[in-house]
Design a protein around this motif. Structure first.
Motif, short mmCIF file in Angstrom:
data_model
loop_
_atom_site.label_atom_id
_atom_site.label_comp_id
_atom_site.label_asym_id
_atom_site.label_seq_id
_atom_site.Cartn_x
_atom_site.Cartn_y
_atom_site.Cartn_z
N ASN A 99 -0.26 36.01 -32.86
CA ASN A 99 1.16 35.62 -32.92
C ASN A 99 1.60 35.27 -34.34
N LEU A 100 1.19 36.11 -35.30
CA LEU A 100 1.59 35.89 -36.69
C LEU A 100 2.86 36.70 -36.98
N PRO A 101 4.00 36.05 -37.27
CA PRO A 101 5.23 36.80 -37.53
C PRO A 101 5.28 37.31 -38.97
N ILE A 102 5.75 38.55 -39.12
CA ILE A 102 5.97 39.17 -40.43
C ILE A 102 7.44 39.53 -40.53
N ARG A 103 8.09 39.08 -41.59
CA ARG A 103 9.52 39.32 -41.77
C ARG A 103 9.77 40.24 -42.95
N ILE A 104 10.98 40.81 -42.96
CA ILE A 104 11.39 41.70 -44.04
C ILE A 104 11.48 40.93 -45.35
N ASP A 105 10.87 41.48 -46.39
CA ASP A 105 11.00 40.95 -47.75
C ASP A 105 10.53 39.50 -47.86
N VAL A 106 9.53 39.11 -47.06
CA VAL A 106 8.98 37.76 -47.09
C VAL A 106 7.46 37.87 -47.21
N THR A 107 6.88 37.09 -48.10
CA THR A 107 5.43 37.03 -48.25
C THR A 107 4.89 35.88 -47.43
N ARG A 108 4.08 36.19 -46.42
CA ARG A 108 3.51 35.18 -45.54
C ARG A 108 2.15 34.75 -46.10
N ASP A 109 1.95 33.43 -46.26
CA ASP A 109 0.69 32.89 -46.77
C ASP A 109 -0.16 32.43 -45.59
N LEU A 110 -1.34 33.03 -45.44
CA LEU A 110 -2.21 32.72 -44.31
C LEU A 110 -3.63 32.45 -44.81
N PRO A 111 -4.00 31.19 -45.06
CA PRO A 111 -5.38 30.86 -45.42
C PRO A 111 -6.28 30.97 -44.19
N ILE A 112 -7.51 31.43 -44.40
CA ILE A 112 -8.47 31.63 -43.31
C ILE A 112 -9.79 30.95 -43.66
N SER A 113 -10.38 30.28 -42.69
CA SER A 113 -11.68 29.64 -42.87
C SER A 113 -12.68 30.29 -41.92
N LEU A 114 -13.85 30.66 -42.45
CA LEU A 114 -14.91 31.27 -41.65
C LEU A 114 -16.10 30.32 -41.56
N THR A 115 -16.68 30.26 -40.37
CA THR A 115 -17.83 29.40 -40.12
C THR A 115 -19.12 30.20 -40.25
N PRO A 116 -20.10 29.74 -41.06
CA PRO A 116 -21.37 30.47 -41.17
C PRO A 116 -22.07 30.56 -39.82
N ALA A 117 -22.70 31.70 -39.56
CA ALA A 117 -23.43 31.92 -38.31
C ALA A 117 -24.67 32.72 -38.64
N ALA A 118 -25.81 32.04 -38.72
CA ALA A 118 -27.05 32.71 -39.14
C ALA A 118 -27.63 33.57 -38.04
N THR A 119 -27.50 33.13 -36.78
CA THR A 119 -28.13 33.87 -35.69
C THR A 119 -27.11 34.46 -34.73
N GLU A 120 -26.28 33.65 -34.14
CA GLU A 120 -25.34 34.11 -33.13
C GLU A 120 -23.99 34.41 -33.76
#
Length: 409
Positions: A99-120
């Motif tokens: 549900n991320l909205p994208i609009r005309i002529d607008v720059t959307r800033d979306l930071p993302i965090s990833l969790t380390p997963a060594a096995t699963e």
């Protein structure tokens, strides 16, 4: 009624036959004005350090990017709409943001965090926050109208959609705001935003202006199913919108996706007319429209299409006259006893005047050479005819007014 005749026919109006490389190189700013952008930094959820080599994708579109050494990604030329963003890298759990909205002529800033997963390896699903009430970097008052909202509103045109927005005025007919020559000219009624003149509002399709160079009105008004999003700007406009004094209406046409989609609907006033509504019966309104979009087979979703069309017919205007016929001049005048009745007030009830037809075809081809490049070819063909209502020719149809009044009395 032959005295009125059909007004000029706006036939085979072609917009945007912009050859791929020419459109991309000559007018990059106009091409970007029809789409949105997505950027952000991907970081480690435990250490906060940026992660390099993360694949960020917009699901179902083919658009994506890979983060650089500082964790930054940047995706451009995104068609307006609502998307699901996924971020993946070996050694980390995948993350999906919906549900991320994208609009005309607008720059959307979306930071993302990833969790380390060594096995699963698992997938973390997140619902994105709604668009902020005040967009950073956007000047003036701006309203974004998505395709879902356009199709859900009880209107049949883009003008009807905009008439529900603050600051938009669609002047009604038969007022001092519109002269007789404007009604008979067969051009679209001027759009007035915040009290400005008709030519003070700039209308664009995919970033290209479509204003009539002589009268300032729109040369073409798209059907509702051909538009994926409308950006309605009021007040201060950026320098990229030249000649815009009152407002800017930027319409992005629909683009094809990775799956086939379509819709069709038909509206008519004949049913209400058959049930006893005289006004609907005289209006004779018929509206058939639809669209079809998807990938071109055999191109690995790299070449996509979107086609929409509309056929509309009906009376130009339906007016109700009162049941009283002005017979003051019918032999009752002291100075001119032989005058006939007022020729413009001899028929009571509902009357239909003129007629209109509007046929439109909109096509768009989208080529994606890579996940970071896009080339569009847009074709618009419109044929519009209009027979207006002019009271000067009212007697042509009804003949001798004295006999009509005698029968009515």
């Amino acid at each position: 009624m032959q005295h009125l005749g059909w007004s000029r026919r706006l036939g085979a109006i072609t917009l945007g036959i912009a050859i791929f490389a020419f459109a991309a190189l000559a007018w990059p700013s106009q091409a970007e004005a029809q789409s949105g952008k997505l950027t952000g930094i991907v970081t480690d959820a435990q250490t906060g350090a940026p992660i390099e080599g993360v694949q960020v994708l917009l699901q179902g579109t083919g658009y994506g990017a890979i983060t650089s050494a500082n964790g930054r990604y940047f995706i451009i030329s995104i068609p307006p709409g609502t998307y699901t963003v996924s971020a993946r890298r070996i050694g980390y759990t995948s993350t999906e943001i919906s549900n991320l909205p994208i609009r005309i002529d607008v720059t959307r800033d979306l930071p993302i965090s990833l969790t380390p997963a060594a096995t699963e390896l698992a997938t973390t699903r997140i619902v994105a926050e709604s668009a902020p009430l005040v967009e950073t970097g956007v000047t003036g008052s701006t309203t974004s109208i998505s395709a879902e909202v356009i199709q859900s509103l009880p209107v049949t045109s883009i003008a009807g959609v905009l008439s529900l927005q603050q600051g938009f005025v669609d002047p009604p007919q038969n007022t001092n705001l519109l002269s007789l020559s404007e009604e008979q000219r067969s051009t679209l009624q001027p759009i007035r935003v915040r009290g400005g003149r008709g030519g003070s509002t700039v209308s664009l399709i995919d970033g290209f202006p479509i204003n009539n160079p002589l009268f300032g009105t729109e040369a073409i008004r798209l059907n509702a199913l051909a538009v994926s999003q409308i950006e309605f700007v009021r007040g201060y406009m950026e320098p990229q919108y030249g000649n815009g004094l009152s407002g800017v209406i930027n319409m992005a046409t629909r683009e094809g996706g990775t799956s086939v989609a379509g819709a069709v609907d038909y509206q008519t006033s004949s049913i209400a007319g058959a049930l006893g509504s005289t006004r609907d019966e005289l209006a004779g309104a018929h509206l058939l429209r639809g669209y079809l979009s998807g990938p071109v087979p055999g191109t690995s979703d790299r070449l996509r299409y979107a086609v929409s069309g509309q056929m509309e017919t009906g009376a130009n205007r339906v007016l109700e006259f009162d049941d009283e016929v002005n017979t003051f001049n019918a032999g009752q005048s002291l100075f001119f006893p032989g005058l006939p009745p007022d020729p413009l007030d001899i028929v009571p009830g509902w009357r239909a005047f003129g007629g209109r037809t509007n046929h439109q075809l909109v096509g768009k081809l989208t080529l994606l050479p890579s996940s970071t490049n896009k080339l569009n070819l847009t074709f618009i063909d419109q044929q519009r005819q209009n027979l207006g209502y002019d009271r000067r020719y009212y007697l042509v149809t009804f003949g001798d007014p004295w006999k009509i009044v005698t029968n009515l009395m």
